[in-house]
Structures are given as C-alpha cells and as structure tokens.
Motif scaffolding. Structure first.
Motif, short mmCIF file in Angstrom:
data_model
loop_
_atom_site.label_atom_id
_atom_site.label_comp_id
_atom_site.label_asym_id
_atom_site.label_seq_id
_atom_site.Cartn_x
_atom_site.Cartn_y
_atom_site.Cartn_z
N MET A 176 15.57 5.61 6.24
CA MET A 176 15.08 5.94 4.90
C MET A 176 14.08 7.09 4.99
N LYS A 177 13.89 7.79 3.84
CA LYS A 177 12.88 8.85 3.78
C LYS A 177 11.51 8.21 3.58
N ALA A 178 10.50 8.75 4.27
CA ALA A 178 9.14 8.25 4.09
C ALA A 178 8.15 9.33 4.50
N TYR B 271 11.98 2.52 0.68
CA TYR B 271 11.91 1.06 0.68
C TYR B 271 10.55 0.62 1.20
N VAL B 272 10.04 -0.50 0.66
CA VAL B 272 8.80 -1.06 1.19
C VAL B 272 8.91 -2.59 1.16
N GLN C 37 12.66 3.92 10.00
CA GLN C 37 13.42 2.67 9.96
C GLN C 37 13.13 1.94 8.64
N ARG C 38 14.18 1.47 8.00
CA ARG C 38 13.97 0.70 6.77
C ARG C 38 13.33 -0.64 7.14
N PRO C 39 12.24 -1.08 6.45
CA PRO C 39 11.60 -2.35 6.84
C PRO C 39 12.47 -3.56 6.51
N GLN D 76 7.85 -12.30 2.13
CA GLN D 76 7.87 -10.91 1.62
C GLN D 76 9.14 -10.62 0.82
N ILE D 77 9.09 -9.54 0.06
CA ILE D 77 10.29 -9.02 -0.58
C ILE D 77 10.46 -7.56 -0.15
N LEU D 78 11.71 -7.10 -0.14
CA LEU D 78 11.97 -5.68 0.13
C LEU D 78 12.25 -5.01 -1.22
#
Ligand SMILES: NC(=O)c1ccc[n+]([C@@H]2O[C@H](COP(=O)([O-])OP(=O)(O)OC[C@H]3O[C@@H](n4cnc5c(N)ncnc54)[C@H](OP(=O)(O)O)[C@@H]3O)[C@@H](O)[C@H]2O)c1
Length: 336
Positions: A1-3, A97-98, A21-23, A29-31
């Motif tokens: 992912m872009k960050a 994404y977080v 890396q996408r978490p 937790q929620i994504l």
C-alpha cells in the motif's frame, strides 16, 4: 500500500509516498481502508524530528483518518466490514490502510461526508477531553451559565472546534488570532476575537468581564503566555496547556496561583493508552457527536489535498494561512 513514513527530518519536501506492507488487524483491532486523513501540528513536529510516535506505533504519519472497515480482528463484535468510520490514531493515517483499536473509532456523524470526517477525531478528542474531562467545563449548557473561556489559536483546527463546542455548551468565548481575517472567522463562530498583535488579551478580558477574568483557558502557546494567562484567569480558574508554541518555559507567580486558587494542567493525548482513548471517544460520542449531527458544531475543512501532494499540503499548513482543517484524500481506485 501507499504510505508516508517518517524517514528524513526537515521541511515539507522530505515527505514522499513509499510502498509499505498493508497492516493486519490484531485482536481488538479493525483494518480501515482509508478515504482521508487529517493534518495536525503534531505531524509537522514529527516531520521536524521533535515528536516521534509512541513506542510500538508505526512510523507512518497521521493521527486521524476516515474510511471503510475492510476487516475486523478477533474479538471485535460491534463493528462490521463495510461500515464507515472515523478513527483516532497514535500514527498511521497517511496511508491507504490503517489498523486501529476498534474502541478508538466512531461511526461517521449524520450530515458529515466521509472525507470531512477525517478531520474530526483528533480535534474533538483533544478538545472534549481537555475541556470537559480535565478543566471541568460542564457537558450541559445549564452547568456553564455565566462561565467564560479564552481559547488561544482560535482559528486553527483545534481552536475552531473548541470555539464552536464552547458556544454550543453555553460559555462566553474569547479567542486569540494574529490577523483580521482570522478574527473575522472567529467572530463568525460566535466568539469575541482578540487580535494578539494589536491588543493585550489580558486587558481585553479584564475589560469585558468587569475585572473578573475567564473561568477556563485552552492554551496552545505555553511559556511566553504563562504569566498573562494566570492574570486573565478568574478565581478558581482552570487552564489546560496542550502545546508550547511560545516556548516550554515561563515564570509562574505562585502567590497569584494560590490566592486565585488556580488549577494548571498540561496534557498530551497521543501517548495515552487505548483504554484511556476509548473513554474519551465514549464522551465524544455522547456529548459532541449529537452537536455535530444537529449542525450546532460544524466541521471546518479549509483545503483537501491528494495524498500524492502530501508535501504541498504540509507546505500550506506550515504557511499558517489555514482556518480549520487541512485534509489528505487517498487517490481513487487504491489497491493493496
Ligand atoms: N496536547 C495534545 O494532545 C494536542 C493534541 C492536538 C493538538 N495539539 C496542539 O494544539 C495546537 C493546535 O493544533 P492545530 O492542529 O489546531 O494546529 P493549527 O491549525 O496549526 O493551529 C495552531 C494555532 O496556533 C496559533 N499560534 C501559533 N503560534 C502562536 C503564538 N506564538 N501565539 C499565539 N497563537 C499562536 C496559530 O494562529 P495564528 O496564526 O493566529 O497565530 C494557529 O491558529 C498545536 O500546537 C498542536 O500541536 C496538542
């Protein structure tokens, strides 16, 4: 992912999009597939190397975001994929994404767009927790009759929300700013503006309150205002300092502090536990969200930049021209 991650420190030009890396959401937790993220002064301090993320948090910038729930971690029952949420983060908002503790998220308030919602969590959590949970501002207008507050930095993201919340809660509000245009913005929200370049705020407060002073101060200036703030406070007054833009050190007249029975607090929100933030978000949901949904408190979005233009967004924020929030919007058609 872009960050956008913390790499080099310096001016806005150090910010760039990287591939990360996408978490994966952990238990509780929620994504979130991010739609937009809010800029905060803390991001600038982090960029300059003065405010690292708390231990264990990612080095991706961003203290608040909005988006759509993509996945839920073990033990999350109250939220489902597909829901639109806004989230208070310790870091990670400037990304596609977080992952965040589900208790630090709230549904997007009625009447607010998903993009606008990105500018709500950090501001409302900071203002509500410091004013209502720490300083003692009443959650019901009936409790605030005859009370007044001075808000420094009244045209910024924090200041604008603090003004509207306090006006809605029935307080008489004074707020400082540096230009006539910013003072007009403050006046339009129902507060008494004080242009601190032309006027002495202590004199204005003394005159306007018949010498009584204000009951509360929300302070983002710190050291250089310490003496003046204690003069502007009323007997039994309370001040919460949440930033030290005017320096970390000042001289405190402790005799005045005792004689006026003042309470002086200093707080940061970012490093607090998920449990503490969950408690703040519950208060926000109970007290602030209904005021946003009814339109009594608005979301002031100054400008929205694409994530790809993150350096321009920071440059604009650094210039200090904004009134209210500056946001970053993720590009359309984002991929994992
Ligand atoms: N402790 C916490 O948990 C916490 C959480 C969130 C934010 N904060 C802090 O709260 C502050 C406001 O955040 P924000 O996101 O609203 O930032 P912002 O939009 O940049 O607002 C900052 C405001 O401070 C004013 N200001 C700057 N220097 C000043 C000075 N020397 N004297 C008087 N006013 C001054 C600016 O107005 P003028 O241009 O009119 O001077 C501006 O309106 C920031 O410093 C931020 O770091 C703290």
């Amino acid at each position: 992912m872009k960050a956008v991650v913390e790499k080099e420190h310096g001016d806005a030009g150090v910010l760039e999009i990287t591939e990360q890396q996408r978490p994966t959401p952990q238990a509780g937790q929620i994504l979130i597939k991010v739609m937009a993220a809010g800029l905060n002064r803390a991001d600038v301090l982090q960029r300059q190397g003065h405010y690292p993320p708390p231990a264990g948090e990612s080095s991706v910038y961003g203290l608040e975001a909005s988006g759509v729930v993509e996945e839920i971690g073990e033990g999350v029952h109250a939220i489902s994929p597909g829901q639109e949420v806004m989230a208070l983060l310790a870091s990670g908002g400037y990304a596609e994404y977080v992952a965040v503790d589900a208790r630090q998220t709230l549904p997007v308030p009625h009447g607010v767009s998903l993009v606008e919602a990105a500018g709500i969590p950090e501001v409302v959590a900071t203002v509500y927790s410091n004013l209502c949970m720490v300083a003692g501002v009443g959650e019901d207008p009936a409790d605030n009759q005859g009370k007044s507050i001075l808000i420094h930095g009244g045209s910024g993201g924090i200041g604008a929300h603090a003004i509207e919340l306090c006006v809605a809660l029935g307080l008489r509000v004074f707020a400082t700013a540096s230009t006539a245009q910013k003072c007009d913005f403050i006046r339009s929200m129902g507060a008494h503006p004080i242009n601190y370049r032309d006027e002495d705020f202590v004199e204005v407060i003394e005159r306007e309150t018949d010498g009584a002073g204000v009951n509360y101060i929300l302070d983002v200036v710190g050291g250089s205002y310490l003496d003046a703030n204690t003069r502007a406070l009323a007997v039994e007054g309370a001040m919460v300092t949440i930033a030290v833009q005017g320096g970390a050190k000042g001289e405190l007249n402790m005799a005045r502090m005792m004689q006026k029975r003042l309470s002086l607090h200093g707080r940061t929100l970012r490093a607090q536990s998920a449990h503490a933030k969950a408690e703040v978000m519950q208060g926000v949901q109970r007290v602030v969200v209904p005021l946003i949904s009814s339109g009594a408190v608005s979301v002031h979005v100054d400008r929205v930049f694409d994530l790809d233009d993150v350096a321009s967004a920071h440059e604009y924020f650094d210039s200090g021209q904004h009134t209210g929030k500056v946001l970053l919007k993720m590009s359309e058609g984002i991929s994992s």
